[in-house]
Design a protein around this motif. Sequence first.
Motif, PDB file in Angstrom:
ATOM      1  N   ALA A 295      81.996-108.263  66.424  1.00 30.03           N
ATOM      2  CA  ALA A 295      82.487-107.404  65.787  1.00 30.03           C
ATOM      3  C   ALA A 295      83.698-107.156  65.374  1.00 30.03           C
ATOM      4  CB  ALA A 295      81.974-105.986  66.709  1.00 30.03           C
ATOM      5  N   LYS A 296      84.637-107.576  66.359  1.00 30.38           N
ATOM      6  CA  LYS A 296      86.278-107.447  66.274  1.00 30.38           C
ATOM      7  C   LYS A 296      86.684-108.322  64.904  1.00 30.38           C
ATOM      8  CE  LYS A 296      90.764-108.324  68.443  1.00 30.38           C
ATOM      9  NZ  LYS A 296      91.381-107.128  67.859  1.00 30.38           N
ATOM     10  N   SER A 297      86.081-109.464  64.948  1.00 30.31           N
ATOM     11  CA  SER A 297      86.489-110.453  64.050  1.00 30.31           C
ATOM     12  C   SER A 297      85.820-110.108  62.394  1.00 30.31           C
ATOM     13  CB  SER A 297      86.032-111.967  64.147  1.00 30.31           C
ATOM     14  OG  SER A 297      84.481-112.011  64.131  1.00 30.31           O
ATOM     15  N   GLN A 298      84.994-109.397  62.681  1.00 28.51           N
ATOM     16  CA  GLN A 298      84.092-108.903  61.178  1.00 28.51           C
ATOM     17  C   GLN A 298      84.643-107.230  61.026  1.00 28.51           C
ATOM     18  OE1 GLN A 298      79.948-109.961  61.050  1.00 28.51           O
ATOM     19  NE2 GLN A 298      80.333-111.204  62.751  1.00 28.51           N
ATOM     20  N   ALA A 299      85.253-106.640  61.915  1.00 26.96           N
ATOM     21  CA  ALA A 299      85.503-105.081  61.647  1.00 26.96           C
ATOM     22  C   ALA A 299      85.848-104.762  60.339  1.00 26.96           C
ATOM     23  CB  ALA A 299      86.238-104.511  62.691  1.00 26.96           C
TER      24      ALA A 299
ATOM     25  N   LEU B 114      85.429 -99.540  74.579  1.00 26.28           N
ATOM     26  CA  LEU B 114      85.880-100.517  73.875  1.00 26.28           C
ATOM     27  C   LEU B 114      86.683-100.279  72.623  1.00 26.28           C
ATOM     28  CD1 LEU B 114      82.310-102.558  74.059  1.00 26.28           C
ATOM     29  CD2 LEU B 114      84.316-103.152  75.067  1.00 26.28           C
ATOM     30  N   VAL B 115      87.035 -98.988  72.471  1.00 19.44           N
ATOM     31  CA  VAL B 115      87.621 -98.762  71.353  1.00 19.44           C
ATOM     32  C   VAL B 115      88.894 -99.362  70.827  1.00 19.44           C
ATOM     33  CG1 VAL B 115      88.739 -96.535  70.201  1.00 19.44           C
ATOM     34  CG2 VAL B 115      86.455 -96.304  71.149  1.00 19.44           C
ATOM     35  N   GLY B 116      89.478 -99.633  72.078  1.00 18.94           N
ATOM     36  CA  GLY B 116      91.092-100.327  71.916  1.00 18.94           C
ATOM     37  C   GLY B 116      91.049-101.491  71.611  1.00 18.94           C
ATOM     38  N   THR B 117      89.806-102.298  71.503  1.00 19.33           N
ATOM     39  CA  THR B 117      89.354-103.646  71.085  1.00 19.33           C
ATOM     40  C   THR B 117      89.795-103.755  69.381  1.00 19.33           C
ATOM     41  OG1 THR B 117      87.799-103.793  72.780  1.00 19.33           O
ATOM     42  CG2 THR B 117      87.849-105.516  71.113  1.00 19.33           C
ATOM     43  N   PHE B 118      89.520-102.617  68.724  1.00 20.37           N
ATOM     44  CA  PHE B 118      89.490-102.612  67.245  1.00 20.37           C
ATOM     45  C   PHE B 118      90.871-102.199  66.752  1.00 20.37           C
ATOM     46  CE2 PHE B 118      85.054-102.632  68.840  1.00 20.37           C
ATOM     47  CZ  PHE B 118      84.446-103.578  67.857  1.00 20.37           C
TER      48      PHE B 118
ATOM     49  N   THR C 267      92.191-102.580  62.982  1.00 23.01           N
ATOM     50  CA  THR C 267      91.171-102.937  61.745  1.00 23.01           C
ATOM     51  C   THR C 267      91.219-101.562  61.080  1.00 23.01           C
ATOM     52  OG1 THR C 267      89.293-101.640  63.438  1.00 23.01           O
ATOM     53  CG2 THR C 267      89.739-104.186  63.436  1.00 23.01           C
ATOM     54  N   LYS C 268      90.626-101.874  59.758  1.00 21.59           N
ATOM     55  CA  LYS C 268      90.846-100.807  58.873  1.00 21.59           C
ATOM     56  C   LYS C 268      89.350 -99.734  58.911  1.00 21.59           C
ATOM     57  CE  LYS C 268      88.470-103.217  55.118  1.00 21.59           C
ATOM     58  NZ  LYS C 268      88.395-103.501  53.649  1.00 21.59           N
ATOM     59  N   ALA C 269      88.718-100.213  59.638  1.00 21.32           N
ATOM     60  CA  ALA C 269      87.226 -99.533  59.739  1.00 21.32           C
ATOM     61  C   ALA C 269      87.518 -98.324  60.827  1.00 21.32           C
ATOM     62  CB  ALA C 269      86.308-100.456  60.468  1.00 21.32           C
ATOM     63  N   THR C 270      86.678 -97.369  60.566  1.00 27.48           N
ATOM     64  CA  THR C 270      86.643 -96.291  61.286  1.00 27.48           C
ATOM     65  C   THR C 270      86.098 -96.560  62.537  1.00 27.48           C
ATOM     66  OG1 THR C 270      86.759 -94.675  59.485  1.00 27.48           O
ATOM     67  CG2 THR C 270      86.086 -93.684  61.522  1.00 27.48           C
ATOM     68  N   VAL C 271      86.628 -96.359  63.951  1.00 24.76           N
ATOM     69  CA  VAL C 271      86.040 -96.683  65.289  1.00 24.76           C
ATOM     70  C   VAL C 271      85.692 -95.472  65.893  1.00 24.76           C
ATOM     71  CG1 VAL C 271      86.274 -97.818  67.191  1.00 24.76           C
ATOM     72  CG2 VAL C 271      87.536 -98.892  65.004  1.00 24.76           C
ATOM     73  N   ILE C 272      84.262 -95.506  66.071  1.00 20.49           N
ATOM     74  CA  ILE C 272      83.901 -94.367  66.765  1.00 20.49           C
ATOM     75  C   ILE C 272      83.278 -94.781  68.081  1.00 20.49           C
ATOM     76  CG2 ILE C 272      82.157 -92.482  66.866  1.00 20.49           C
ATOM     77  CD1 ILE C 272      82.120 -92.668  63.632  1.00 20.49           C
ATOM     78  N   GLY C 273      83.992 -94.133  69.328  1.00 17.25           N
ATOM     79  CA  GLY C 273      83.421 -94.469  70.828  1.00 17.25           C
ATOM     80  C   GLY C 273      82.531 -93.499  71.125  1.00 17.25           C
ATOM     81  N   LEU C 274      81.275 -94.082  71.813  1.00 23.10           N
ATOM     82  CA  LEU C 274      80.593 -93.278  72.098  1.00 23.10           C
ATOM     83  C   LEU C 274      80.585 -93.204  73.827  1.00 23.10           C
ATOM     84  CD1 LEU C 274      77.758 -94.749  70.133  1.00 23.10           C
ATOM     85  CD2 LEU C 274      78.588 -92.441  69.729  1.00 23.10           C
ATOM     86  N   LYS C 275      80.595 -92.009  74.228  1.00 22.89           N
ATOM     87  CA  LYS C 275      80.338 -91.866  75.792  1.00 22.89           C
ATOM     88  C   LYS C 275      78.983 -92.198  76.465  1.00 22.89           C
ATOM     89  CE  LYS C 275      83.350 -87.957  76.757  1.00 22.89           C
ATOM     90  NZ  LYS C 275      83.628 -87.286  75.519  1.00 22.89           N
ATOM     91  N   ASN C 276      78.037 -91.839  75.853  1.00 24.66           N
ATOM     92  CA  ASN C 276      76.621 -92.194  76.083  1.00 24.66           C
ATOM     93  C   ASN C 276      75.789 -92.924  74.714  1.00 24.66           C
ATOM     94  OD1 ASN C 276      73.777 -92.232  76.323  1.00 24.66           O
ATOM     95  ND2 ASN C 276      73.622 -90.197  77.161  1.00 24.66           N
ATOM     96  N   LEU C 277      75.922 -94.303  75.158  1.00 22.67           N
ATOM     97  CA  LEU C 277      75.242 -95.103  74.056  1.00 22.67           C
ATOM     98  C   LEU C 277      73.866 -94.753  73.391  1.00 22.67           C
ATOM     99  CD1 LEU C 277      76.550 -98.470  75.207  1.00 22.67           C
ATOM    100  CD2 LEU C 277      77.646 -97.088  73.395  1.00 22.67           C
TER     101      LEU C 277
END
Length: 95
Positions: free
Chosen positions: A45-49, A61-65, A68-78
């Motif tokens: 996902a990081k390489s394709q974001a 995992l939000v910091g991993t991205f 990147t130009k994508a909007t990154v949305i972190g979820l507490k409960n997946l």
Amino acid sequence: MAKLKVIAACGSGMGSSQIIKMKLEKVFKKLGLDAEIYHTNVGDAKSQANNYDVVFCSESLVGTFTGTKATVIGLKNLLAEKEMEEKIQANIVNG
């Protein structure tokens, strides 16, 4: 709004990202948003974001991205469709 390209990422592999994908499909449909959703592990996902509009992952995992130009949305409960819906509304619909 054009069709959104969305990626659902999980830490190790495909299991939870597949579940996130299925939940996201339900929520996007409920909101009347057209989205193409792909799922993979966080490394891929990081390489394709940059090829996607939005990345969904665990909050941890939000910091991993970063960068990147994508909007990154972190979820507490997946698995929480309500949380997904609220964050889609806040970050995509009203963002």
